[in-house]
Motif scaffolding. Structure first.
Motif: not given
Length: 239
Positions: A179-183, A206-209, A221-230, A212-216
Motif C-alpha cells: 500500500l505504501g508503494a501504491l501510495q 496487489v490484485a489480492d489487496i 487503493a490509497g484513498a480506500r486504505a486511508a479510509k479503513l485506517g491502513f 480485499a479493499l474493494g478498490a478499483s
C-alpha cells in the motif's frame, strides 16, 4: 475524549457528585479488566467498543488494552458493536463472528488511538491519552457518555463492515508495504525489487489487496486504505 472527561469534571463542582460520575482507575491492570468484564456481564441492551490503541504503547498501556474477545461474555439479546482499526483486528475473532448466529457486528475505520467501552448508553470505560500513556476513567456523566455515543454512531455510519478478506494476518506487514508503494506511485518493477519478489508475484499481491479493499482502479487503493485506517497504522508504525 480526554478533553470531554476533563470538561465534565469542571462542570461538576461538587466533589461527591464529581467522584460519583467520573472515577479515575489507578489500580492494577487486573482491576481494570475486571471492571470491563463486569460492565459487559451487566449489559442489558447494548455494548459499543472502540479498539484503536496505537502500536507504540508503554508496557503499562499495552496491558490496559483489553481484548475484543471479552465481548463474547455479553448476554444473548444484547446488541454488540466493535469499531476497530485494521491493525487491531483479530482474524480468528472476525472469522468466528462471521459464522456466528448471534455475531458481534464489526466495522473498520481510521480512528485515533482510543480504547473505549460504552454500555447501555449510561456507562463508559475509557483508556485515553498519548500513545505511550494509558489513563483509565470510568464515566457515568450523562453528557460525556452521550457525546461518546454520538461520536461512535457518526464514525460507525461511515465505517466498513469487516470481512475475512480485510484480515491479512501474517500478510499485514506485506500489505502495508505494498500500500505504501501504491501510495508513492512507484512502478511495479521498482516495488518488486524493494520486496525482493518477482513482478508477477507483486502483481498478484496487489490484485489480492485491491480485491480485499474493494478498490478499483489502483488509483483508489490509497484513498480506500486511508479510509479503513491502513495508512494510519503504517504511519504509527514508523513513529
Amino acid at each position: 475524549m480526554q478533553a470531554l472527561i476533563e470538561l465534565s469534571i469542571a462542570l461538576h463542582r461538587d466533589r461527591n457528585t464529581r467522584e460519583k460520575l467520573i472515577t479515575r482507575l489507578d489500580g492494577p491492570c487486573a482491576d481494570v479488566l475486571d471492571t470491563a468484564r463486569e460492565l459487559i456481564d451487566g449489559a442489558a441492551h447494548s455494548i459499543d467498543m472502540v479498539h484503536a490503541r496505537g502500536p507504540n504503547l508503554s508496557a503499562q498501556a499495552a496491558r490496559l488494552s483489553w481484548a475484543e474477545h471479552e465481548l463474547r461474555r455479553a448476554s444473548a439479546g444484547v446488541a454488540v458493536r466493535l469499531l476497530a482499526v485494521p491493525s487491531r483486528l483479530d482474524g480468528d475473532f472476525v472469522r468466528d463472528q462471521l459464522r456466528s448466529e448471534n455475531p458481534v457486528e464489526i466495522r473498520v475505520a481510521a480512528v485515533r488511538p482510543l480504547q473505549a467501552l460504552v454500555v447501555d448508553d449510561r456507562t463508559a470505560l475509557v483508556v485515553a491519552g498519548p500513545a505511550g500513556g494509558g489513563r483509565v476513567s470510568l464515566v457515568r456523566a450523562p453528557e460525556v457518555v452521550h457525546a461518546m455515543r454520538s461520536l461512535f454512531r457518526s464514525v460507525w455510519s461511515g465505517a466498513t463492515p469487516a470481512s475475512d478478506g480485510l484480515v491479512f494476518g501474517e500478510r499485514t506487514a506485506l500489505a502495508r508495504r505494498i500500500l505504501g508503494a501504491l501510495q508513492r506511485g512507484i512502478t511495479d518493477e521498482a516495488a518488486a525489487r524493494e520486496l525482493d519478489v518477482s513482478v508477477r508475484t507483486y502483481g498478484r499481491h496487489v490484485a489480492d489487496i485491491m480485491a480485499a479493499l474493494g478498490a478499483s482502479p489502483r488509483s483508489q487503493a490509497g484513498a480506500r486504505a486511508a479510509k479503513l485506517g491502513f495508512l494510519t497504522a503504517m504511519a504509527e508504525t514508523r513513529v
